[in-house]
Design a protein around this motif. Structure first.
Motif, PDB file in Angstrom:
ATOM      1  N   GLU A 102       9.947  -2.720  -5.819  1.00  0.00           N
ATOM      2  CA  GLU A 102       8.823  -3.520  -6.291  1.00  0.00           C
ATOM      3  C   GLU A 102       8.080  -4.172  -5.128  1.00  0.00           C
ATOM      4  O   GLU A 102       6.850  -4.279  -5.149  1.00  0.00           O
ATOM      5  N   GLU A 103       8.825  -4.596  -4.119  1.00  0.00           N
ATOM      6  CA  GLU A 103       8.199  -5.200  -2.942  1.00  0.00           C
ATOM      7  C   GLU A 103       7.402  -4.156  -2.159  1.00  0.00           C
ATOM      8  O   GLU A 103       6.318  -4.443  -1.654  1.00  0.00           O
ATOM      9  N   GLN A 104       7.960  -2.954  -2.067  1.00  0.00           N
ATOM     10  CA  GLN A 104       7.239  -1.878  -1.368  1.00  0.00           C
ATOM     11  C   GLN A 104       5.925  -1.527  -2.060  1.00  0.00           C
ATOM     12  O   GLN A 104       4.940  -1.183  -1.401  1.00  0.00           O
ATOM     13  N   LYS A 106       3.836  -3.393  -3.259  1.00  0.00           N
ATOM     14  CA  LYS A 106       2.798  -4.356  -2.912  1.00  0.00           C
ATOM     15  C   LYS A 106       2.077  -3.969  -1.611  1.00  0.00           C
ATOM     16  O   LYS A 106       1.045  -4.557  -1.280  1.00  0.00           O
ATOM     17  N   LYS A 114       2.491   5.977  -3.626  1.00  0.00           N
ATOM     18  CA  LYS A 114       2.671   5.046  -4.727  1.00  0.00           C
ATOM     19  C   LYS A 114       3.332   5.721  -5.920  1.00  0.00           C
ATOM     20  O   LYS A 114       4.225   5.152  -6.561  1.00  0.00           O
ATOM     21  N   GLN A 118       6.908   4.730  -7.393  1.00  0.00           N
ATOM     22  CA  GLN A 118       6.990   4.306  -8.787  1.00  0.00           C
ATOM     23  C   GLN A 118       8.012   5.145  -9.544  1.00  0.00           C
ATOM     24  O   GLN A 118       8.768   4.621 -10.384  1.00  0.00           O
TER      25      GLN A 118
END
Length: 236
Positions: A102-104, A106, A114, A118
């Motif tokens: 989740e941090e990546q 951003k 992406k 995901q």
């Protein structure tokens, strides 16, 4: 050469069938290996004549964490509790991995990056939901409680149990850069009489490393002993 597998019919072989995507036996083995690696790092530095006032406790803190969580799993009273604890630790791993993903997300990423990230996050969340589904309770992984349990299991003397808990707290100050642990390990303060402020001096010393090193080593030995016994099939 791959690591030796638990013998067919052994307790850990049965544990490993509970969650085939991430085996409980291998989770325990990784904890033991990581604990040993950190203790060896501390030992190698000592042999090189380098003793650090904050880095050594930080390294040993990781060894304490890993040895304790292995003992916590492997010394459980029965297979049901052992498997539940193993799944709890595995669930914590997936929880933290999901936070990392989740941090990546951003970060500025290309469309393909992406999508790939995901997809990995979705996979991680699926595994976490499967872990939750395999568990019998909603127990969470609480590191401080795990360490306290492992200390109580390995050491019968209340003073040693208490000393282990204090070391865990003190070494946390080093790991988080708070400093107060160093002040308690032979630090001296040269204060200015006018302001009351001064420069703290803390040197590394074997006398501050020996006790936690020995205690963690004993925990690690207990963990490997439990692991070996649980990997053995019952005698026919």
């Amino acid at each position: 050469m791959p690591p030796e597998e638990p013998e067919r019919g052994s307790a850990l072989a049965a544990d490993d069938t509970v969650f085939i995507w991430h085996r409980i036996g291998e989770t325990s083995r990784l904890s033991l290996l990581t604990a040993g690696e950190h203790l060896r790092l501390a030992k190698t530095s000592i042999e090189a004549g380098q003793v650090y006032p904050s880095a050594h406790p930080t390294v040993m803190r990781t060894a304490l964490v890993c040895a304790s969580q292995a003992v916590w799993i492997l010394a459980a009273k029965d297979a049901v509790e052992r498997q539940e604890r193993g799944l709890t630790l595995i669930g914590e791993m997936y929880t933290q991995l999901a936070k990392y993903d989740e941090e990546q997300l951003k970060l500025p990423l290309s469309a393909s990056e992406k999508t790939e990230l995901q997809d990995h996050l979705t996979w991680c969340q699926l595994r976490l939901s499967q872990v939750v589904g395999a568990k019998h309770t909603r127990a969470e992984f609480i590191q401080t409680d795990v360490i306290a349990w492992a200390l109580d299991h390995r050491f019968t003397d209340k003073r040693r149990r208490g000393a282990g808990r204090l070391l865990w707290r003190q070494m946390s100050s080093d790991a988080h850069g708070l400093g107060w642990g160093m002040y308690q390990r032979g630090s001296t303060l040269k204060a200015d009489r006018r302001t009351g402020l001064g420069v703290g001096v803390s040197g590394g010393g074997l006398e501050f490393i020996a006790e936690p090193f020995v205690a963690i080593h004993q925990l690690l030995k207990e963990g490997w002993s439990l692991f070996d016994r649980l990997c053995e099939a019952p005698a026919s």
